[in-house]
Motif scaffolding. Structure first.
Motif, PDB file in Angstrom:
ATOM      1  N   UNK A 235     -51.772 -40.353  43.413  1.00 51.41           N
ATOM      2  CA  UNK A 235     -51.516 -41.460  42.486  1.00 51.41           C
ATOM      3  C   UNK A 235     -50.068 -41.539  41.995  1.00 51.41           C
ATOM      4  N   UNK A 236     -49.456 -40.393  41.684  1.00 52.15           N
ATOM      5  CA  UNK A 236     -48.078 -40.440  41.159  1.00 52.15           C
ATOM      6  C   UNK A 236     -47.112 -41.014  42.194  1.00 52.15           C
ATOM      7  N   UNK A 237     -47.280 -40.597  43.462  1.00 56.74           N
ATOM      8  CA  UNK A 237     -46.397 -41.130  44.510  1.00 56.74           C
ATOM      9  C   UNK A 237     -46.727 -42.596  44.779  1.00 56.74           C
ATOM     10  N   UNK A 238     -48.000 -42.951  44.724  1.00 56.02           N
ATOM     11  CA  UNK A 238     -48.397 -44.354  44.905  1.00 56.02           C
ATOM     12  C   UNK A 238     -47.694 -45.230  43.863  1.00 56.02           C
TER      13      UNK A 238
ATOM     14  N   UNK B 249     -43.298 -49.032  42.455  1.00 58.62           N
ATOM     15  CA  UNK B 249     -42.132 -49.441  41.639  1.00 58.62           C
ATOM     16  C   UNK B 249     -40.915 -49.634  42.536  1.00 58.62           C
ATOM     17  N   UNK B 250     -40.643 -48.631  43.366  1.00 56.75           N
ATOM     18  CA  UNK B 250     -39.461 -48.694  44.234  1.00 56.75           C
ATOM     19  C   UNK B 250     -39.495 -49.916  45.155  1.00 56.75           C
ATOM     20  N   UNK B 251     -40.657 -50.160  45.738  1.00 61.02           N
ATOM     21  CA  UNK B 251     -40.760 -51.234  46.750  1.00 61.02           C
ATOM     22  C   UNK B 251     -41.203 -52.570  46.156  1.00 61.02           C
ATOM     23  N   UNK B 252     -41.348 -52.583  44.834  1.00 58.95           N
ATOM     24  CA  UNK B 252     -41.765 -53.809  44.126  1.00 58.95           C
ATOM     25  C   UNK B 252     -43.052 -54.388  44.716  1.00 58.95           C
ATOM     26  N   UNK B 253     -44.022 -53.486  44.853  1.00 63.42           N
ATOM     27  CA  UNK B 253     -45.353 -53.893  45.313  1.00 63.42           C
ATOM     28  C   UNK B 253     -46.285 -53.845  44.107  1.00 63.42           C
ATOM     29  N   UNK B 254     -47.005 -54.923  43.892  1.00 63.16           N
ATOM     30  CA  UNK B 254     -47.934 -54.937  42.749  1.00 63.16           C
ATOM     31  C   UNK B 254     -49.183 -54.138  43.070  1.00 63.16           C
ATOM     32  N   UNK B 255     -49.561 -53.240  42.164  1.00 65.54           N
ATOM     33  CA  UNK B 255     -50.820 -52.505  42.326  1.00 65.54           C
ATOM     34  C   UNK B 255     -51.629 -52.680  41.034  1.00 65.54           C
ATOM     35  N   UNK B 256     -52.936 -52.625  41.127  1.00 69.39           N
ATOM     36  CA  UNK B 256     -53.761 -52.893  39.946  1.00 69.39           C
ATOM     37  C   UNK B 256     -53.920 -51.689  39.028  1.00 69.39           C
ATOM     38  N   UNK B 257     -52.918 -50.797  39.006  1.00 72.53           N
ATOM     39  CA  UNK B 257     -53.013 -49.588  38.187  1.00 72.53           C
ATOM     40  C   UNK B 257     -51.709 -49.401  37.422  1.00 72.53           C
TER      41      UNK B 257
ATOM     42  N   UNK C 111     -55.592 -44.893  38.294  1.00 68.85           N
ATOM     43  CA  UNK C 111     -55.808 -44.811  39.741  1.00 68.85           C
ATOM     44  C   UNK C 111     -57.049 -43.961  40.017  1.00 68.85           C
ATOM     45  N   UNK C 112     -57.073 -42.773  39.397  1.00 69.39           N
ATOM     46  CA  UNK C 112     -58.183 -41.852  39.670  1.00 69.39           C
ATOM     47  C   UNK C 112     -59.518 -42.427  39.206  1.00 69.39           C
ATOM     48  N   UNK C 113     -59.493 -43.175  38.094  1.00 74.70           N
ATOM     49  CA  UNK C 113     -60.736 -43.774  37.587  1.00 74.70           C
ATOM     50  C   UNK C 113     -61.287 -44.808  38.571  1.00 74.70           C
TER      51      UNK C 113
ATOM     52  N   UNK D 184     -64.709 -46.764  50.203  1.00 70.72           N
ATOM     53  CA  UNK D 184     -63.502 -45.944  50.201  1.00 70.72           C
ATOM     54  C   UNK D 184     -62.374 -46.625  50.975  1.00 70.72           C
ATOM     55  N   UNK D 185     -62.706 -47.106  52.175  1.00 68.30           N
ATOM     56  CA  UNK D 185     -61.666 -47.659  53.052  1.00 68.30           C
ATOM     57  C   UNK D 185     -60.955 -48.859  52.411  1.00 68.30           C
ATOM     58  N   UNK D 186     -61.698 -49.609  51.603  1.00 65.04           N
ATOM     59  CA  UNK D 186     -61.106 -50.783  50.952  1.00 65.04           C
ATOM     60  C   UNK D 186     -59.922 -50.349  50.054  1.00 65.04           C
ATOM     61  N   UNK D 187     -60.141 -49.308  49.266  1.00 63.55           N
ATOM     62  CA  UNK D 187     -59.059 -48.831  48.387  1.00 63.55           C
ATOM     63  C   UNK D 187     -57.978 -48.094  49.173  1.00 63.55           C
TER      64      UNK D 187
END
Ligand code: ADE
Ligand code: ZN
Length: 326
Positions: free
Chosen positions: A21-24, A29-37, A43-45, A55-58
């Motif tokens: 999660x931390x690297x994700x 942030x670095x690549x300016x990709x929006x994530x829902x976390x 992330x872990x929740x 699983x594969x979806x996430x």
């Protein structure tokens, strides 16, 4: 026995499944990709999976943050830094080139990024590694054949080709042509089979794809004749007990078939699969098998030795590493 320190080979780990999660969040942030976390805990929740497809979806969504060869280097380096303290002396990394195509990442870019991470792991930790790009079985044959064409000019840079992703309704028989081309080029093959899919998919993987190892294979006991054949042939099954439970293959670790697979004389080895998503690396899996399944230390040592013998390293190196197991 210190099961974390026990020397072992990781033969079933998806590099993209090691994205912590931390690297994700950092790569997002670095690549300016929006994530829902917004945090590691968030992330872990979100990582609750009742099935392989859930699983594969996430897992595929998480890959959106990997944008450059350097991102793959960082991912691989972080993975090796983690497992250096879990006894890993050799790892064979799966990765999914087709899952990165839409972002404009060519196979060779990904390869080069991962290789740099592997070089650093050898220099820092003395861990050796080999690469196994996988064909995504939820995509069609034409996509698989295009990937094979893209990979073959670089065939000296990977040791085998695998088959992974959603299993139900996607039998190995759909990919015979792609795997034939791979084998004609002198490259080994492996395949995920018998994770959620029936034992027959394992038979197909052996008979039609010519696999040297089966990834998972935990449903083999449903076919007694196949169980006897695979045991006699000594085809390794790379089993991922904790991941199987988190993906709903077994209701609990207590119900996992590992003890029965061992009893049947099958050449099982123990691995992690997608350790960042499951929060369980290979050493954690060994510990869980000892504590919850009551697998004896002597059996776990046999499995650790077997993990080196079942690797795709040249024989003298396999023997050297296996001899490190006390
Ligand atoms: N890709 C990543 N993890 C996988 C798994 N457990 N089964 C099939 N494909 C996968
Ligand atoms: Zn897997």
């Amino acid at each position: 026995m210190d099961l974390m320190a026990l020397p072992k080979a990781e033969l079933h780990v998806h590099l993209e499944g090691t994205l912590e999660p931390d690297l994700l969040l950092a790569l997002a942030r670095k690549n300016q990709v929006e994530v829902p976390y917004s945090s590691r805990d968030a992330v872990l929740a979100a990582y609750q999976f009742g099935s392989l497809d859930a699983f594969l979806k996430l897992y595929y969504a998480g890959m959106a943050v990997l944008r450059t060869p350097a991102d793959f280097t960082a991912l691989a380096e972080a993975y090796f830094d983690k497992v250096a303290s879990q006894g890993v002396r050799h790892a064979e990394l799966f990765f999914d080139p087709q899952a990165h195509q839409d972002k404009g990442l060519a196979f060779v870019d990904i390869l080069q990024g991962i290789e740099e991470g592997c070089r650093r792991a050898r220099a820092k930790h003395g861990i050796s590694s080999l690469l196994i790009p996988c064909i995504l079985r939820h995509l069609d044959e034409a996509s698989a054949l295009r990937l094979v064409d893209e990979m073959l000019p670089h065939k000296d840079r990977f040791v085998a080709v695998g088959l992974d992703s959603s299993e139900k309704g996607r039998p190995p028989s759909l990919f015979v042509k792609a795997f034939q081309r791979i084998r004609d080029a002198g490259i080994k093959t492996v395949a995920h089979a018998g994770e959620e899919g029936p034992a027959d998919y394992m038979r197909q993987a052996i008979d039609l794809l010519g696999v040297s190892r089966i990834d998972h294979g935990v449903r083999i006991l449903e076919d007694a004749a196949l169980t006897r054949e695979v045991a006699r042939a000594g085809i390794p099954l790379t089993v991922c007990p904790v991941c199987n439970v988190r993906l709903g293959v077994f209701g609990s670790l207590e119900q996992h078939h590992l003890p029965r697979l061992i009893e049947a004389g099958l050449a099982v080895t123990i691995h992690s699969d997608d350790p960042a998503y499951i929060q369980s690396y290979i050493g954690d899996n060994y510990v869980a098998c000892a504590n919850t399944l009551g697998i004896a230390d002597s059996t776990l040592k046999t499995i650790a030795r077997r993990s080196f013998q079942a690797s795709f390293l040249p024989e003298p190196e396999r023997a050297r590493l296996a001899a490190l197991v006390p």
